[in-house]
Design an enzyme around this catalytic site. Structure first.
Site, PDB file in Angstrom:
ATOM      1  N   SER A  46       1.155   6.150   0.722  1.00  0.00           N
ATOM      2  CA  SER A  46       1.441   5.810   2.120  1.00  0.00           C
ATOM      3  C   SER A  46       0.675   4.556   2.551  1.00  0.00           C
ATOM      4  O   SER A  46       0.961   3.982   3.595  1.00  0.00           O
ATOM      5  CB  SER A  46       1.086   6.982   3.044  1.00  0.00           C
ATOM      6  OG  SER A  46      -0.286   7.306   2.954  1.00  0.00           O
ATOM      7  N   HIS A  47      -0.311   4.114   1.759  1.00  0.00           N
ATOM      8  CA  HIS A  47      -1.097   2.939   2.142  1.00  0.00           C
ATOM      9  C   HIS A  47      -1.200   1.913   1.013  1.00  0.00           C
ATOM     10  O   HIS A  47      -2.150   1.158   0.933  1.00  0.00           O
ATOM     11  CB  HIS A  47      -2.468   3.375   2.696  1.00  0.00           C
ATOM     12  CG  HIS A  47      -2.310   4.031   4.035  1.00  0.00           C
ATOM     13  ND1 HIS A  47      -1.872   5.335   4.162  1.00  0.00           N
ATOM     14  CD2 HIS A  47      -2.434   3.550   5.289  1.00  0.00           C
ATOM     15  CE1 HIS A  47      -1.764   5.622   5.449  1.00  0.00           C
ATOM     16  NE2 HIS A  47      -2.102   4.559   6.156  1.00  0.00           N
ATOM     17  N   ASP A 187       3.552   8.832   5.264  1.00  0.00           N
ATOM     18  CA  ASP A 187       4.195   9.770   4.347  1.00  0.00           C
ATOM     19  C   ASP A 187       5.536  10.231   4.898  1.00  0.00           C
ATOM     20  O   ASP A 187       6.481  10.453   4.135  1.00  0.00           O
ATOM     21  CB  ASP A 187       3.284  10.983   4.108  1.00  0.00           C
ATOM     22  CG  ASP A 187       2.532  10.851   2.803  1.00  0.00           C
ATOM     23  OD1 ASP A 187       3.180  10.461   1.804  1.00  0.00           O
ATOM     24  OD2 ASP A 187       1.326  11.103   2.779  1.00  0.00           O
TER      25      ASP A 187
END
Ligand code: NDP
Ligand code: PYC
Length: 337
Positions: A46-47, A187
């Site tokens: 997600s990052h 997410d």
């Protein structure tokens, strides 16, 4: 799903090219590429490079200052402030954390207040950097108002991560880093991109009903983790990394965005603690007790937080990373010639 394998150098070079070709100053691009590469390396999907999509949207929308010069000032012997000047937070952190570490070494406890920053990154790279200096660290930041308080259905809080690191002998510190929402919004966005349902308990739709549809979740409200406990922690993050620092809450950050969908813009609070001073001559004993506790956790088969990430790091350093071919194509398409 089709995948592409990239070396860490390729991830970093891709990130640099995407950012600089869209007008980001070199020093900001370097600082951002470092955390994006670290996110992809640690399989913190997600990052990782997914974030480049939002970075470029934020740059193109024009609120973000791609060449902002962060201004460091000393608010007190224990508090350093960096005004990020409406640029991304990473360069401000790099400059401010040097002063934070020096202050914590001398004073025993110190705080870094970052203001007026666009903030998209995971917090573990920051607390890990401070732990590598032999200090314990806590970091927190608000985001946009996407999360309903426990008992409600309308967004108030950000996804509001809290990260903690404790220095340990050996390569890796003890680290946790989690959103105070049930999951990071990134997410949910990744579920939407890949057409997957989300688990019940992550979000409600616009009518306040539980949903497994990521699009309905993003239009409705995300939920906090741990019911009223996550909700109270989320409020704490809002207060300590917002009004305490003279900066925005997630509600105000959302208003500042004016519907553009850019990265949230607000403050961040980072704290550093020096065990040599706090333990008053008992540092060695403290380290021993801490290690005994970690052994008692891992010794019964429970895993320490960040263990999955550290294992991924070792793997990625040896073999590079796998990225979905669609995401890779979407990111490459951002490059301007
Ligand atoms: P996760 O729920 O995936 O993980 C949270 C933490 O719990 C990690 O340290 C993870 O370690 C640990 N963990 C997970 N499962 C277990 C387990 N079974 N036993 C022990 N520990 C476990 O994270 P979130 O979705 O909440 O957040 C993801 C990232 O998003 C964070 O890095 C956060 O900083 C970032 N974020 C950033 C925001 C911003 O505004 N800048 C906003 C919200 C989130 P491991 O990684 O090893 O699995
Ligand atoms: O994934 O919740 C998130 C997030 C918000 C800002 C940056 N990441």
């Amino acid at each position: 799903m089709e995948k592409v394998r990239l070396s860490l150098e390729e991830v970093n070079a891709l990130s640099m090219r995407v950012l600089t070709s869209n007008g980001m100053a070199e020093d900001h691009a370097r600082a951002i590429a470092r955390v994006i590469t670290a996110g992809q390396r640690d399989e913190c999907h997600s990052h990782g490079i997914y974030r480049l999509l939002v970075c470029v949207r934020s740059l193109r929308e024009g609120k973000l200052v791609g060449d902002a010069r962060p201004q460091v000032s000393e608010l007190s012997p224990a508090i350093v402030r960096v005004d990020a000047g409406f640029g991304y937070s990473q360069l401000a952190f790099e400059l401010g954390s040097k002063v934070l570490v020096e202050k914590a070494r001398h004073v025993g406890i110190a705080a870094l207040s970052i203001n007026n920053c666009f903030h998209f990154s995971a917090l573990w790279p920051e607390v890990e950097a401070i732990a590598s200096e032999g200090l314990a660290a806590v970091a927190m930041t608000p985001s946009h108002s996407w999360v309903a308080p426990a008992g409600g259905t309308k967004p108030v809080f950000g996804t509001n991560p809290i990260a903690f690191a404790w220095p340990r002998p050996g390569r890796f510190p003890f680290v946790f880093d989690f959103a105070t929402s049930a999951i990071a919004r990134g997410d949910i966005e990744l579920h939407r991109r890949t057409g997957k349902e989300i688990p019940l308990g992550w979000a409600v739709d616009e009518a306040g009903q539980p949903t497994t549809d990521p699009t309905a979740a993003m239009r409705g409200a995300m939920l906090t983790f741990g019911g009223h406990k996550g909700s109270a922690l989320s409020a704490m993050v809002e207060l300590l990394a917002g009004p305490l620092l003279g900066d925005l809450t997630s509600l105000e950050s959302q208003k500042f965005d004016e519907g553009v969908g850019a990265t949230p813009c607000h403050g961040e609070l980072v704290l550093a603690f020096n065990p040599d001073i706090f333990a008053a001559g008992k540092r060695a004993q403290g380290d021993q007790y801490a290690e005994a506790m970690f052994d008692a956790i891992a010794g019964q088969g429970a895993r320490l937080p960040s263990q999955r990430r550290f294992e991924a790091r070792v793997r990625s350093e040896a073999n590079g990373v796998e990225v979905s071919a669609q995401l890779y194509a979407d990111v490459k398409a951002l490059i301007r010639n």
